[in-house]
Design an enzyme around this catalytic site. Structure first.
Site: not given
Length: 307
Positions: A67-68, A149-150, A192, A195-196
């Site tokens: 994912d990174g 993502n954020e 996901t 945050t989660v």
């Protein structure tokens, strides 16, 4: 889809993803494709060189890693509108990546791409910049930073744990002041991730929305919020005399925030485009498998459904 000019990025320091990247490059070059190949990691950023060195439009980016690696590709390639085929090779969780089983027969994958037998998932991104003073000043004093993502505003220090004091406005109205470890402003894709883990909401990644989640707030009244995608979130650090408050994008340091400055976070004007190979792709199946919900570990009969 044309396959004439292609980027292949692999996870830096991972022999398996490098091996597969080199194999893909050889196959595509035999199909008369021009390939730009390189590692991507915390100390390796091949995308500026890739984009600057190609005089032709890039048709596709193949990203082999976790994912990174996919997040780094999205931040650099989404503004150019380049679709990304991200495959979990040498990664871990793999929320954003295609399963390796759907990719390992690479010659068939190239045929599918040429015949347009795939889907494209468009994911919302966030952009953020620093401004001086209140929201009457709309002239940014930094570049615009992108995140899939954020965006996260939190302090960082090598020698002690720091409590942050932050004030947040939404569309020009002061909403709350937070005392704790920081604030996460996330996309549905990022709901996901960090945050989660901070007990924020899970939002379907097909939506356009913004989630705000306090990190370990010192008040039980500080709760997560879900906002319309068109909202502008402004965050000020309060009482940061040691200059430790930082803006992070997808877990990567973007910039420091000085007293008197604010961070404006809003929906980006570009979307990340991810190629989906699995024909029976399901968002909920991804949640079950990656978050290891009970249904993925324990199966109960539900016989009444057959009646």
């Amino acid at each position: 889809m044309q396959l004439k000019h292609i980027i292949i990025a692999h996870k830096a320091g991972d022999d398996l993803s490098r091996k597969w990247a080199e194999n893909c490059a050889r196959q595509l070059e035999q199909r008369n494709c021009q390939v730009l190949l390189g590692p991507s990691g915390s100390k390796d950023n091949p995308y500026p060189v890739f984009l600057a060195s190609s005089i032709h439009k890039i048709d596709l980016a193949i990203v082999l890693g976790g994912d990174g690696t996919a997040l780094a590709a999205a931040r650099h390639l989404a503004p150019e509108g380049i679709p990304i085929l991200a495959v979990n090779v040498g990664g871990h969780l793999g929320f954003l990546t295609q399963q390796f089983e759907d990719f390992k027969d690479t010659e068939k994958v190239w045929d599918r791409l040429l015949e347009d037998r795939f889907a494209i998932q468009r994911r919302m991104m966030l952009q953020a910049a620093l401004f001086e003073g209140d929201r009457t000043n709309q002239e940014p004093m930094s570049q615009w930073f992108l995140a899939l993502n954020e965006m996260c505003v939190k302090p960082a220090s090598a020698d002690r744990m720091i409590t942050s004091f932050l004030e947040m406005e939404i569309d020009g109205e002061v909403v709350d002041q937070y005392q704790g470890d920081g604030l996460i402003v996330a996309t549905p894709t990022g709901s996901t991730c960090y945050t989660v883990s901070a007990n924020g909401p899970i939002i379907h990644d097909g939506m356009h929305a913004i989630a705000i989640t306090p990190i370990c707030p010192l008040s039980l009244a500080s709760r997560p919020l879900v906002l319309p995608a068109g909202s502008v979130v402004s965050i000020w650090p309060l009482g940061d005399y040691d200059l430790n408050t930082k803006l992070w994008m997808d877990g990567v340091l973007a910039t420091a925030i000085w007293p008197g400055q604010r961070v404006d976070v809003q929906m980006a004007d570009c979307l990340a485009k991810f190629i989906i190979l699995r024909e029976n792709y399901s968002y909920y199946q991804t949640l079950r498998e990656k978050l290891m919900w009970a249904g993925a570990r324990i199966h109960y009969n539900n016989d009444h459904r057959q009646n």
